[in-house]
Every structure is written in C-alpha cells, then in structure tokens.
Design an enzyme around this catalytic site. Structure first.
Site, short mmCIF file in Angstrom:
data_model
loop_
_atom_site.label_atom_id
_atom_site.label_comp_id
_atom_site.label_asym_id
_atom_site.label_seq_id
_atom_site.Cartn_x
_atom_site.Cartn_y
_atom_site.Cartn_z
N VAL A 194 47.92 39.53 34.81
CA VAL A 194 47.98 40.23 33.52
C VAL A 194 49.16 41.21 33.44
O VAL A 194 49.43 41.77 32.39
CB VAL A 194 46.65 40.96 33.18
CG1 VAL A 194 45.52 39.97 32.98
CG2 VAL A 194 46.30 42.02 34.22
N SER A 207 34.42 51.66 32.29
CA SER A 207 33.61 52.02 33.46
C SER A 207 32.92 53.34 33.13
O SER A 207 33.37 54.08 32.25
CB SER A 207 34.53 52.22 34.66
OG SER A 207 33.85 52.88 35.71
N TYR A 244 42.36 55.25 38.85
CA TYR A 244 41.34 54.38 38.25
C TYR A 244 40.65 55.09 37.07
O TYR A 244 40.49 54.52 35.99
CB TYR A 244 40.32 54.00 39.32
CG TYR A 244 39.25 53.04 38.86
CD1 TYR A 244 39.51 51.67 38.74
CD2 TYR A 244 37.95 53.48 38.56
CE1 TYR A 244 38.52 50.78 38.33
CE2 TYR A 244 36.97 52.60 38.16
CZ TYR A 244 37.26 51.25 38.04
OH TYR A 244 36.28 50.37 37.64
N SER A 256 42.89 55.25 34.17
CA SER A 256 43.05 53.92 33.54
C SER A 256 41.84 53.59 32.67
O SER A 256 41.98 53.02 31.59
CB SER A 256 43.28 52.84 34.60
OG SER A 256 42.08 52.49 35.28
N LYS A 257 40.65 53.96 33.14
CA LYS A 257 39.43 53.62 32.39
C LYS A 257 39.25 54.52 31.16
O LYS A 257 38.75 54.07 30.13
CB LYS A 257 38.21 53.66 33.30
CG LYS A 257 38.24 52.57 34.39
CD LYS A 257 38.36 51.18 33.79
CE LYS A 257 38.31 50.07 34.83
NZ LYS A 257 38.42 48.73 34.24
N ILE A 307 28.08 47.93 40.06
CA ILE A 307 27.69 46.52 39.94
C ILE A 307 28.06 45.81 41.25
O ILE A 307 29.12 46.08 41.83
CB ILE A 307 28.46 45.84 38.77
CG1 ILE A 307 28.34 46.66 37.46
CG2 ILE A 307 27.96 44.41 38.56
CD1 ILE A 307 26.95 46.81 36.88
P1 NAP Z 1 36.07 41.78 40.96
O1 NAP Z 1 34.90 41.02 41.43
O2 NAP Z 1 37.07 42.25 41.96
O3 NAP Z 1 36.80 40.92 39.81
C1 NAP Z 1 38.06 41.29 39.27
C2 NAP Z 1 38.91 40.05 39.16
O4 NAP Z 1 40.17 40.41 38.56
C3 NAP Z 1 39.25 39.46 40.55
O5 NAP Z 1 39.11 38.05 40.53
C4 NAP Z 1 40.69 39.88 40.73
O6 NAP Z 1 41.41 39.02 41.58
C5 NAP Z 1 41.20 39.79 39.31
N1 NAP Z 1 42.49 40.48 39.14
C6 NAP Z 1 42.93 41.59 39.77
N2 NAP Z 1 44.18 41.88 39.37
C7 NAP Z 1 44.53 40.93 38.46
C8 NAP Z 1 45.70 40.68 37.72
N3 NAP Z 1 46.79 41.45 37.82
N4 NAP Z 1 45.72 39.62 36.87
C9 NAP Z 1 44.63 38.81 36.76
N5 NAP Z 1 43.53 38.98 37.47
C10 NAP Z 1 43.46 40.03 38.31
O7 NAP Z 1 35.61 43.09 40.21
P2 NAP Z 1 34.59 43.35 39.01
O8 NAP Z 1 33.69 44.42 39.47
O9 NAP Z 1 34.04 42.10 38.47
O10 NAP Z 1 35.61 43.99 37.98
C11 NAP Z 1 35.73 43.55 36.63
C12 NAP Z 1 36.02 44.77 35.77
O11 NAP Z 1 34.84 45.61 35.78
C13 NAP Z 1 37.16 45.65 36.27
O12 NAP Z 1 37.91 46.11 35.17
C14 NAP Z 1 36.45 46.82 36.93
O13 NAP Z 1 37.23 47.99 36.92
C15 NAP Z 1 35.24 46.95 36.03
N6 NAP Z 1 34.14 47.70 36.61
C16 NAP Z 1 33.51 47.27 37.75
C17 NAP Z 1 32.48 48.03 38.28
C18 NAP Z 1 31.74 47.63 39.52
O14 NAP Z 1 30.93 48.43 40.03
N7 NAP Z 1 31.94 46.45 40.06
C19 NAP Z 1 32.08 49.22 37.65
C20 NAP Z 1 32.74 49.61 36.50
C21 NAP Z 1 33.77 48.84 35.99
P3 NAP Z 1 41.55 39.47 43.15
O15 NAP Z 1 40.17 39.55 43.68
O16 NAP Z 1 42.37 38.37 43.73
O17 NAP Z 1 42.23 40.81 43.10
#
Ligand code: NAP
Length: 256
Positions: A72, A148, A161, A164-165, A194
């Site tokens: 992205v 987030s 982070y 950014s959020k 999560i």
């Molecule tokens: P995740 O399992 O790490 O999934 C994020 C995905 O985005 C991964 O497949 C990652 O690939 C991919 N990614 C990273 N950089 C990228 C880029 N430049 N271009 C395209 N894809 C990219 O994490 P998630 O928890 O599902 O996160 C999804 C969203 O939820 C994020 O915005 C995160 O900040 C937000 N969020 C998560 C939580 C939580 O507790 N998990 C809480 C609040 C908010 P790689 O693994 O190869 O880097």
C-alpha cells in the site's frame, strides 16, 4: 458477470470488494466473510502466497475471489490492484483497508514514524484515492478503515502507531464530510486486542492477564468478530452511517 444486488440492501451479494491486508488476521477474516456473504472479493496483501491461499479457500467454497500482491506504500501497485479488481468484476463497491503494521519504537524514532504513517495512514489514503471514481459510480460505495482503540488512548512505546491510528480516524471523518454528496460512506472500526499475527508475539499469560484486567469481556477478540462489524458497515442498507468510528473492543474502553 452482472451483479445480482439484493433488493433490500441487507446483503453484499454481487458486490465487488477490495480488502487490503487480506493475507492475515482481520483482513483475512473480512475477505472470507464478505465472500461467504456473496461478495466478489479482491484479496490484496504484500504477502502474495497468503492471499493466494485466501482466494483458494473462497473459490473452494464456491465464492469468487482474486489474489493480488500489493504494497500500500507503492501508489502504482495500488492503482494496478484497483484496475485488476474493476477488470475482473466490472465495479468496485466496497473498500476495506486492513493493511497495517505495529512497530514498537521510542518516541522520536523517525524511521519508525515514517514507515508506520506510510503504511497505516497514507496507505489508506492511497487506496481510497485510487478507488474513488469506482466507489462514486457505485449505488452504495462503502469504505471501512481500521483504526484501533489506540485512536482514543495510548500505549507506551507505540507513539508512531498511536498517531497513525488517530490519523485514520481523522481521515475517516474528513472524507465522510468531503464525500457527503457522493453516496459513498466512510467509516472506521476501532478494534481492541484481537488474536492476529500482530499480537501473536505477546505470550499467552500476558494476554490473559491484560484481558482480565482491562477488557470487560475478559478475553481477546477474534478476527471474525471484527469482520462481522465491518460487514454491517458495508451493507447497502447501512446508508446513514457516515464518519462513525465503531469500537469493537470487548468493552475495553468501557472499563473504569
Ligand atoms: P496482521 O494479522 O498482521 O494483518 C495485517 C496484514 O497487513 C498482514 O498480512 C501484513 O503482511 C499486511 N501488510 C503489512 N504491511 C503492508 C503493506 N505495506 N501493504 C500491504 N499489506 C501489508 O494484523 P491485524 O491485527 O489483522 O491488523 C489489521 C489491522 O487491524 C491493522 O491496521 C491493525 O493496526 C489493526 N488493529 C489490530 C489490532 C489487534 O489487536 N490485532 C488492534 C487494533 C487494530 P505481513 O504480515 O507480511 O506484514
């Protein structure tokens, strides 16, 4: 193929969706859920193998999916993935921005700031910018950004982070107002803790302790529970929800 849009707007059947970060966690769960509900899904992620497996899972279940490699941070890739989606499905009705990173870093670590803002904030701006003509052309264009609980509170060593959020919430509200006349809705979800790749490094005992102390439901959430909230926001019938930032945090920010 001609989309078979449901008449009551309570289904995403036939809608064309692009989900970023679809290789893992919340993005993966969202791609799977949208497809299970009948949407045609372009699953995009920097990890091509991961989205190929998501697309294969969708196809095996009888759905329609496309796997796209996407960083992205690269605007030409963003434009190309939007073009691939439109070429495959003839439209783009739904954009869900799940690509994200969380780098622990001291305040003032400029490299971490640049990288984090580029992926988490500007990444969403780029995909929305590229998809906007198609979203405007849709009768129910929908954008969901993933913020987030760190858009409302802060975690030590996570200033980049957190900023950014907060920015993702600002982007959501700004566009919700700017696109008010277009029929496109722009909303955000704010997940709490999560169980995904992002939190996998936190030990089980630490997770349990944190959840017991800080989360009303006393557990981490599952990606599918966030995907369910996203599905509700992208339904054509969710046409009066604009600029909302919905907490999906098990009541974390409700605990005194
Ligand atoms: P995740 O399992 O790490 O999934 C994020 C995905 O985005 C991964 O497949 C990652 O690939 C991919 N990614 C990273 N950089 C990228 C880029 N430049 N271009 C395209 N894809 C990219 O994490 P998630 O928890 O599902 O996160 C999804 C969203 O939820 C994020 O915005 C995160 O900040 C937000 N969020 C998560 C939580 C939580 O507790 N998990 C809480 C609040 C908010 P790689 O693994 O190869 O880097």
């Amino acid at each position: 193929m001609t989309p078979t849009h449901s008449s009551n707007g309570r289904s995403v059947s036939g809608r064309a969706a692009l989900v970023t970060g679809a290789g893992s966690g919340i993005g993966r769960a969202t791609a799977l859920l949208l497809a299970a509900e009948g949407a045609r899904v372009a699953a995009a992620d920097c990890n091509l193998e991961a989205v190929e497996s998501v697309a294969a899972e969708i196809t095996a279940a009888g759905g329609e999916a496309l796997a796209c490699e996407l960083d992205v941070c690269d605007d030409s890739q963003v434009r190309s993935v939007v073009a691939q989606t439109v070429e495959a499905y003839g439209a783009l009705d739904i954009l869900v921005n799940c690509a994200g990173i969380a780098l622990p870093a001291a305040f003032g670590d400029e490299e971490a700031w640049d990288r984090t803002l580029d992926v988490n904030l500007k990444g969403s701006m780029r995909t929305i910018r590229a998809a906007l003509p198609q979203l405007r052309a849709s009768d129910a264009g929908r954008v969901v950004n993933i913020a987030s609980t760190d858009a409302q509170v802060a975690t030590p060593m996570m200033s980049a982070y957190t900023v950014s959020k907060h920015g993702v919430v600002g982007l959501t509200r700004a566009l919700a107002v700017e696109l008010a006349d277009s029929g496109v809705t722009v909303n955000a979800v704010m997940p709490g803790p999560i169980n995904t790749g992002m939190t996998a490094a936190i030990g089980e005992d630490d997770r349990r302790r944190f959840a017991r102390r800080r989360v009303a439901l006393r557990r981490y959430g599952e990606p599918g529970e966030v995907a369910q909230a996203i599905l509700n926001l992208v339904l054509p019938a969710s046409s009066y929800t604009q600029g909302a930032c919905l907490r999906v945090d098990g009541g974390m920010l409700t605990v005194a």
